[in-house]
Design an enzyme around this catalytic site. Structure first.
Site, short mmCIF file in Angstrom:
data_model
loop_
_atom_site.label_atom_id
_atom_site.label_comp_id
_atom_site.label_asym_id
_atom_site.label_seq_id
_atom_site.Cartn_x
_atom_site.Cartn_y
_atom_site.Cartn_z
N ASN A 30 0.78 -1.19 0.04
CA ASN A 30 0.01 -0.08 0.00
C ASN A 30 0.89 1.25 0.10
OD1 ASN A 30 -2.82 0.59 -0.31
ND2 ASN A 30 -2.85 1.22 2.04
N THR B 20 17.09 -18.22 -27.79
CA THR B 20 15.78 -17.92 -27.96
C THR B 20 15.37 -18.06 -29.16
OG1 THR B 20 15.73 -16.55 -25.88
CG2 THR B 20 13.66 -16.63 -27.32
N LYS C 18 13.64 -17.20 -32.60
CA LYS C 18 13.13 -15.83 -33.26
C LYS C 18 12.66 -16.11 -34.65
CE LYS C 18 14.18 -13.27 -29.70
NZ LYS C 18 13.28 -12.58 -28.82
N LYS D 29 9.83 -14.70 -32.30
CA LYS D 29 9.12 -15.54 -31.17
C LYS D 29 7.65 -15.40 -31.34
CE LYS D 29 9.19 -11.01 -28.52
NZ LYS D 29 9.60 -10.48 -27.40
N LYS E 5 14.73 -21.97 -26.11
CA LYS E 5 13.92 -21.53 -25.25
C LYS E 5 12.78 -21.01 -26.06
CE LYS E 5 13.99 -18.32 -22.31
NZ LYS E 5 13.25 -17.03 -23.11
N ASP F 94 9.93 -17.97 -25.70
CA ASP F 94 10.05 -16.68 -25.33
C ASP F 94 8.87 -16.40 -24.56
OD1 ASP F 94 11.50 -14.24 -24.77
OD2 ASP F 94 11.72 -13.67 -26.86
N GLU F 95 8.88 -15.21 -23.83
CA GLU F 95 8.01 -15.01 -22.67
C GLU F 95 6.29 -14.97 -23.33
OE1 GLU F 95 8.57 -10.85 -24.48
OE2 GLU F 95 9.75 -12.66 -24.15
N HIS G 72 11.25 -16.27 -16.69
CA HIS G 72 11.44 -15.35 -17.29
C HIS G 72 10.86 -13.99 -16.73
CE1 HIS G 72 11.12 -12.45 -20.66
NE2 HIS G 72 11.80 -13.26 -21.59
N ARG G 73 11.69 -13.14 -16.51
CA ARG G 73 11.39 -11.88 -15.86
C ARG G 73 10.39 -10.91 -16.42
NH1 ARG G 73 16.78 -7.94 -15.73
NH2 ARG G 73 17.15 -8.19 -18.01
N HIS H 125 16.29 -14.79 -15.84
CA HIS H 125 16.85 -13.94 -16.67
C HIS H 125 17.27 -12.72 -15.55
CE1 HIS H 125 14.48 -15.26 -20.15
NE2 HIS H 125 15.63 -15.08 -20.64
N LYS I 230 20.19 -5.44 -26.35
CA LYS I 230 19.13 -4.26 -26.69
C LYS I 230 18.67 -3.73 -25.31
CE LYS I 230 15.65 -7.94 -26.84
NZ LYS I 230 14.39 -8.27 -27.81
#
Length: 367
Positions: free
Chosen positions: A120, A170, A172, A174, A198, A200-201, A290-291, A323, A330
């Site tokens: 809060n 990863t 691509k 994705k 892997k 991707d998110e 994955h963050r 991660h 990037k």
């Protein structure tokens, strides 16, 4: 009656510092949970009062005194801001050190811990900005959590890879590949020398490729690459879904296909993450996190939460790896900051204070 008559229980609105949430003489206990906030008070608000307000609103306080405090061990349960330091090279920011009694938190629950610490206070009027920079989790509380589902040592044994980092990538693009073409990318990458590929998110179960199709083609690629190279290979199967029932279904199917690892996204929430970590341990599965979404609150330097804290919470929640950023590429990443995240994730139990450059405020640091 004596407690009612003292200044702490005067009627009306009383400053938080006067209500007992500021105690510069407080002696920290080994079992206390410690939090360090970067506080930016509103103009005209004393930094000590702002820090006491954060302590109060993240523990037992409300905007005024309530007589029902007398029905509790309120002197024990009040969080105490015990130290306030000006942030170097700033004029309106302060580091507030706050201590919480361990009994304020439910055992083994990230959801309950965060409901207090970040629940809060971030919308509180006394501060114009607030950032949770670091926490010290005592061993007594840490031991109520499962911890990593499998662990890095077991992962190396399972992958038969020692003495070097794992090499992964990863898929691509994705989004947009069909299941068959997705599996082809997985095969080419693994056969070419990667240990892992892997999901991707945001690849879950879209119209162009449903999750079961992706899992089948990806595991075919894994098995073919193992046959071609003679090495153990893997692919992170993203089981993130709309409901826990769907995630269980996807995880069980991945297990039946023979995968050694599944993955989930941070955005599924702390309770779902802990739940999947329990499933992963029960089913002898490596669990990657994955963050996704973290930068919405971790990138700003004066408001939100330092990713270091997420690293600690996720170790407690029970994921095997997460991660943690890179120095190149990037996404934003300062070398010393990233090293600090890695240390938070990898080093055992205690970390020394290292501020600057790597950002550890609290020591000893059991997480």
């Amino acid at each position: 009656r004596t407690r009612i008559k003292n200044e702490r229980y005067e009627s009306g609105v009383i400053p938080y510092a006067k209500m007992g949430y500021w105690d510069p003489d407080y002696v920290i206990k080994d079992t206390d949970v410690l939090a360090l906030f970067r506080v930016s008070p509103q103009p005209g608000v004393d930094p000590v009062e702002a820090s006491a307000a954060v302590a109060g609103e993240s523990s037992t306080a409300t905007w005024t005194v309530v007589w029902t405090d007398l029905l509790t061990a309120c002197d024990l349960y009040r969080a105490k801001a015990y130290k306030v330091d000006a942030v170097p090279n700033t004029s309106d920011q302060y580091f507030a050190y706050i201590s919480y009694d361990i009994d304020l938190f439910e055992e083994g629950s990230i959801a309950n811990l965060t409901a207090s610490i970040i629940g809060n206070v971030f919308g509180f009027k006394a501060v114009k900005a607030l950032r949770l920079e670091d926490m010290r989790i005592p061993v007594a509380y840490l031991k109520t959590f499962q911890g990593p589902a499998t662990g890095l040592i077991v992962e190396r044994e399972r992958m038969d890879k020692f003495g070097r980092p794992f090499l992964g990538a990863t898929v691509k693009p994705k989004l947009g590949l069909s299941g068959k073409n997705y599996g082809r990318v997985v095969y080419e990458g693994l056969k070419g020398g990667l240990d892992f590929l892997k999901d991707d998110e945001n690849i879950n179960s879209q119209p162009f490729m449903r999750w079961k199709e992706r899992f089948l083609y990806s595991m075919e690629a894994v098995n073919r690459s193992i046959a071609a190279t003679g090495e153990v290979k893997g692919h992170y199967m993203n089981v993130t879904a709309a409901t826990m029932e769907n995630m269980y279904e996807r995880a069980e199917f991945a297990k039946q296909l023979g995968t050694v690892i599944i993955m989930i996204d941070l955005v599924i929430g702390y309770t779902a993450i802990q739940t999947m970590a329990i499933w992963a341990r029960q089913n002898d599965m490596i669990l990657h996190l994955h963050r996704a979404g973290n930068s919405t609150y971790s990138r700003q330097k004066i408001h939100g939460m330092n990713f270091r804290v997420i690293c600690k919470w996720m170790r407690m929640a029970g994921v095997d790896h997460i991660h943690a950023g890179t120095v190149v590429g990037k996404l934003e990443g300062d070398p010393l900051m990233i090293r600090g995240f890695y240390n938070t994730l990898l080093l055992p139990l205690r970390l020394d204070i290292n501020l600057p450059p790597k950002g550890f405020f609290l020591s000893p640091n059991p997480t």
